[in-house]
Design a protein around this motif. Structure first.
Motif, PDB file in Angstrom:
ATOM      1  N   GLU A 120       8.717   9.553   6.708  1.00 43.79           N
ATOM      2  CA  GLU A 120       8.681  10.830   7.448  1.00 43.79           C
ATOM      3  C   GLU A 120       9.608  11.833   6.781  1.00 43.79           C
ATOM      4  O   GLU A 120      10.722  11.502   6.328  1.00 43.79           O
ATOM      5  N   ASN A 121       9.172  13.097   6.661  1.00 40.79           N
ATOM      6  CA  ASN A 121      10.053  14.198   6.229  1.00 40.79           C
ATOM      7  C   ASN A 121       9.752  15.417   7.092  1.00 40.79           C
ATOM      8  O   ASN A 121       9.055  15.313   8.101  1.00 40.79           O
ATOM      9  N   THR A 122      10.235  16.558   6.678  1.00 41.85           N
ATOM     10  CA  THR A 122      10.079  17.749   7.499  1.00 41.85           C
ATOM     11  C   THR A 122       8.623  18.185   7.641  1.00 41.85           C
ATOM     12  O   THR A 122       8.280  18.946   8.553  1.00 41.85           O
ATOM     13  N   HIS A 123       7.767  17.681   6.759  1.00 46.44           N
ATOM     14  CA  HIS A 123       6.357  18.078   6.809  1.00 46.44           C
ATOM     15  C   HIS A 123       5.473  17.099   7.583  1.00 46.44           C
ATOM     16  O   HIS A 123       4.293  17.342   7.787  1.00 46.44           O
ATOM     17  N   GLY A 124       6.073  16.015   8.001  1.00 47.09           N
ATOM     18  CA  GLY A 124       5.270  15.075   8.791  1.00 47.09           C
ATOM     19  C   GLY A 124       5.465  13.632   8.400  1.00 47.09           C
ATOM     20  O   GLY A 124       6.423  13.275   7.698  1.00 47.09           O
ATOM     21  N   LYS A 125       4.516  12.804   8.852  1.00 48.73           N
ATOM     22  CA  LYS A 125       4.585  11.351   8.631  1.00 48.73           C
ATOM     23  C   LYS A 125       3.497  10.911   7.657  1.00 48.73           C
ATOM     24  O   LYS A 125       2.409  11.479   7.604  1.00 48.73           O
ATOM     25  N   SER A 126       3.837   9.876   6.918  1.00 48.40           N
ATOM     26  CA  SER A 126       2.857   9.306   5.987  1.00 48.40           C
ATOM     27  C   SER A 126       1.897   8.371   6.732  1.00 48.40           C
ATOM     28  O   SER A 126       2.079   8.066   7.915  1.00 48.40           O
ATOM     29  N   GLU A 127       0.878   7.936   6.020  1.00 51.05           N
ATOM     30  CA  GLU A 127       0.045   6.863   6.543  1.00 51.05           C
ATOM     31  C   GLU A 127       0.865   5.573   6.596  1.00 51.05           C
ATOM     32  O   GLU A 127       1.846   5.427   5.851  1.00 51.05           O
ATOM     33  N   PRO A 128       0.515   4.637   7.460  1.00 50.11           N
ATOM     34  CA  PRO A 128       1.295   3.400   7.526  1.00 50.11           C
ATOM     35  C   PRO A 128       1.141   2.565   6.265  1.00 50.11           C
ATOM     36  O   PRO A 128       0.117   2.620   5.571  1.00 50.11           O
ATOM     37  N   SER A 129       2.191   1.814   5.974  1.00 54.46           N
ATOM     38  CA  SER A 129       2.160   0.914   4.823  1.00 54.46           C
ATOM     39  C   SER A 129       1.234  -0.265   5.102  1.00 54.46           C
ATOM     40  O   SER A 129       0.718  -0.432   6.207  1.00 54.46           O
ATOM     41  N   LEU A 130       1.035  -1.087   4.086  1.00 53.62           N
ATOM     42  CA  LEU A 130       0.325  -2.337   4.306  1.00 53.62           C
ATOM     43  C   LEU A 130       1.136  -3.213   5.266  1.00 53.62           C
ATOM     44  O   LEU A 130       2.372  -3.110   5.314  1.00 53.62           O
ATOM     45  N   PRO A 131       0.491  -4.055   6.039  1.00 56.26           N
ATOM     46  CA  PRO A 131       1.249  -4.885   6.977  1.00 56.26           C
ATOM     47  C   PRO A 131       2.098  -5.917   6.244  1.00 56.26           C
ATOM     48  O   PRO A 131       1.761  -6.377   5.154  1.00 56.26           O
ATOM     49  N   SER A 132       3.198  -6.256   6.869  1.00 59.87           N
ATOM     50  CA  SER A 132       4.069  -7.293   6.319  1.00 59.87           C
ATOM     51  C   SER A 132       3.415  -8.658   6.496  1.00 59.87           C
ATOM     52  O   SER A 132       2.364  -8.799   7.134  1.00 59.87           O
ATOM     53  N   ASP A 133       4.030  -9.663   5.908  1.00 62.78           N
ATOM     54  CA  ASP A 133       3.574 -11.021   6.166  1.00 62.78           C
ATOM     55  C   ASP A 133       3.706 -11.317   7.656  1.00 62.78           C
ATOM     56  O   ASP A 133       4.552 -10.756   8.357  1.00 62.78           O
ATOM     57  N   GLU A 134       2.876 -12.220   8.113  1.00 63.02           N
ATOM     58  CA  GLU A 134       2.889 -12.592   9.523  1.00 63.02           C
ATOM     59  C   GLU A 134       4.159 -13.389   9.827  1.00 63.02           C
ATOM     60  O   GLU A 134       4.564 -14.274   9.076  1.00 63.02           O
ATOM     61  N   ILE A 135       4.785 -13.051  10.930  1.00 63.56           N
ATOM     62  CA  ILE A 135       6.016 -13.740  11.348  1.00 63.56           C
ATOM     63  C   ILE A 135       5.716 -14.528  12.616  1.00 63.56           C
ATOM     64  O   ILE A 135       5.084 -14.019  13.541  1.00 63.56           O
TER      65      ILE A 135
END
Length: 215
Positions: A193-208
């Motif tokens: 996130e910055n002053t212009h907004g939020k990015s798309e979400p990253s790839l999911p992490s490994d399952e916990i």
């Protein structure tokens, strides 16, 4: 009706009545000699039919407890006896079961079968078979357990944030699948996130995996 074969003569009598009782004589000549005759005697006794003795309805073998997975097929069987022939009812939770698309019943002399197909969690419970006639009755029961994957955890997870950590809490599922829960699984995705907004979400992490024994 007489049936003759070489060296054998058979007499068959149909529709026997008491008037058919008496002596039966069988004679046979020896061919051309007139003085050569063989004679045999037997006695036929036609007895009146004895009706079966009255007997209370009773179960010889009841249905057995069983466990199945959602979508499976279950067969519950009961063997019974009694005279006059008993009336058979299958019940669940005290209510008589009616045939549906996934519940069928077949009762013949001395045997009754209840078949459950495409079972769901709602089909679990105690099933009772009841046999009755004018002289008495009997009952037998079996427990049916239906298991499968649990429902999703109920509601929304609760998140509490500290200076350097985040704690997530959630409720258990409304239905545990018919057996004890062994753990929960989750994944993380992160946005920048910055002053212009939020990015798309990253790839999911490994399952916990958090097992219930860790809590």
């Amino acid at each position: 009706m007489r049936n003759r074969k070489e060296g054998l003569s058979i007499l068959r009598v149909f529709g026997l009545q008491h008037s058919h009782s008496g002596e039966i004589k069988q004679g046979a000549d020896c061919g051309r000699k007139q003085d050569c005759v063989a004679i045999a005697y037997t006695t036929l006794a036609v007895l009146p039919e004895v009706p079966p003795s009255p007997c209370p309805a009773h179960i010889l073998g009841g249905p057995q407890d069983c466990t199945a997975l959602i979508g499976d097929r279950i067969v519950l069987e009961a063997l019974f006896a009694g005279h006059p022939d008993p009336i058979v009812k299958w019940m669940r939770a005290g209510r008589v079961i009616s045939e549906t698309t996934n519940k069928t019943m077949k009762t013949t002399k001395g045997q009754s079968v209840l078949v459950l197909t495409d079972i769901t969690a709602d089909d679990s419970g105690k099933y009772t078979v009841e046999v009755t006639n004018e002289h008495g009755g009997d009952v037998a029961s079996a427990s049916v357990a239906v298991e499968g994957p649990p429902d999703p955890p109920g509601g929304r997870p609760s998140v509490s944030q500290g200076d350097d950590r985040v704690a997530v809490a959630w409720c258990g599922p409304p239905y545990d699948g018919g057996c004890m829960l062994t753990g929960f699984r989750y994944k993380f995705r992160v946005r920048a996130e910055n002053t212009h907004g939020k990015s798309e979400p990253s790839l999911p992490s490994d399952e916990i995996l958090i097992s219930t024994s860790d809590n």
